[in-house]
Design an enzyme around this catalytic site. Sequence first.
Site, mmCIF file in Angstrom:
data_model
loop_
_atom_site.group_PDB
_atom_site.id
_atom_site.type_symbol
_atom_site.label_atom_id
_atom_site.label_comp_id
_atom_site.label_asym_id
_atom_site.label_seq_id
_atom_site.Cartn_x
_atom_site.Cartn_y
_atom_site.Cartn_z
ATOM 1 N N TYR A 8 0.927 -1.165 -0.109
ATOM 2 C CA TYR A 8 -0.066 0.005 0.120
ATOM 3 C C TYR A 8 0.751 1.187 0.081
ATOM 4 O O TYR A 8 1.787 1.408 0.822
ATOM 5 C CB TYR A 8 -0.861 -0.024 1.342
ATOM 6 C CG TYR A 8 -1.910 1.352 1.096
ATOM 7 C CD1 TYR A 8 -3.091 1.189 0.789
ATOM 8 C CD2 TYR A 8 -1.284 2.419 2.167
ATOM 9 C CE1 TYR A 8 -3.710 2.490 0.797
ATOM 10 C CE2 TYR A 8 -2.010 3.564 1.974
ATOM 11 C CZ TYR A 8 -3.439 3.592 1.447
ATOM 12 O OH TYR A 8 -4.014 4.799 1.609
ATOM 13 N N GLU B 207 -3.447 7.538 -4.185
ATOM 14 C CA GLU B 207 -3.404 6.334 -3.577
ATOM 15 C C GLU B 207 -3.104 5.138 -4.504
ATOM 16 O O GLU B 207 -3.941 5.087 -5.570
ATOM 17 C CB GLU B 207 -4.721 6.013 -2.774
ATOM 18 C CG GLU B 207 -4.733 4.737 -2.004
ATOM 19 C CD GLU B 207 -6.254 4.777 -1.392
ATOM 20 O OE1 GLU B 207 -7.027 4.438 -1.944
ATOM 21 O OE2 GLU B 207 -6.108 4.458 0.074
#
Length: 397
Positions: free
Chosen positions: A119, A207
């Site tokens: 992530y 993101e």
Amino acid sequence: MNIHEHQAKEILKGYGAPVAKGAAVTDLSQAEAAVDSLPGPVWVVKSQIHAGGRGKGKFKELGQDAKGGVRVSFSRDEALENIREMFGKTLVTAQTGEGGKQVQRLYVEDGADIDRELYLSILVDRAVGKTAFVVSTEGGMDIETVAHDTPEKITTQPIDASNGCTEADAAKLADALKLEGSAREQGMKLFQTLYKAFVEKDMSLLEINPLIVTKKNEVQVLDAKVSFDGNALFRHDDIAAYRDESEEDAKEIEASKYDLAYVALDGDIGCMVNGAGLAMATMDIIKLYGAEPANFLDVGGGATKEKVTAAFKIITSDPNVKGILVNIFGGIMRCDVIAEGVVAAVKEVGLKVPLVVRLEGTKVEEGKKIINESGLNVIAADDLDDAAQKIVKAVKG
Ligand code: ADP
Ligand code: MG
């Protein structure tokens, strides 16, 4: 402003980030060409909507056993079948709300050989007043659970704006993500590239979930979600061109034409207020008395009668609105201008719900006179507390 995954990848690719090859499908007639533009043997067909959680999403029109909004396909035919099955359907994910979002475009991408899913995001961290990277080795579709249950697995790395993302910053991020060898080298370069894109394009969020390490120990951007600072869009015509109005709330689009600060919400009391702080306070006090606001709306300081009329029309066009509270503290904004706008809007579109008006400040007497003489069925209020109680009572009985 938000954009689609495939658009975000196009931007990042332009900066040299490693992104898989892919093709967008905005019309079913493009399906075969899109699939055939990729070599296979694995195609991934991805729903493009302005919301995450697509992989675990469910289509309203398909059964609970049907696959989600991101589908790995092992043949040309399977890829085509997945495109045809998803196109035009309504995808409900943890981020769309119950109504879901209609899939009006798909993205077909080369299947990646994934070893690890990481992530990575870049955001404006208000707590430290800096741009920061947030990274975790536990990327993929369950990052929310990781953040909730094991927050120690998430690393935040603030970046000093005057130096940008330095080699030392990039090395720390690579350490946190346990990158080694070629992946480490590529990763460090990628972090600096992403930071540059974030700053240059005035992003408010970038993101990448997942950022992957492939079996060949290379890094690749596998998903990308980007939001831009709307106040900086005027200097990015290229970004503004990516806007997909079909993904946005129609009322918010209308409001943006009049430069109104408007956000649609789920409640049933429409609010028209001047000043963001007063708008927040008005929403709070509606909640305090047991109801929910249908919107945030700040008509601003120097609003004209036309702007107020437009604002009032936007509020009344929302079928969820069961009552309206106008709360104006006139400073630069004049109460008579508000009153004229409200009266003009009601004359045009009618008024089918209770309306409570609280006016105070500049030209308040003139404003009250306009409303009183208009013949409108208005409930007058003396102060904010009184106004909130009256509108909640009028709506809830
Ligand atoms: P969302 O976050 O909206 O669910 P993603 O783009 O992250 O959508 O896709 C969900 C999952 O699907 C990823 O975590 C990854 O495991 C897999 N996936 C996505 N794109 C590819 C691809 N090109 N190749 C292989 N797997 C993929
Ligand atoms: Mg994702």
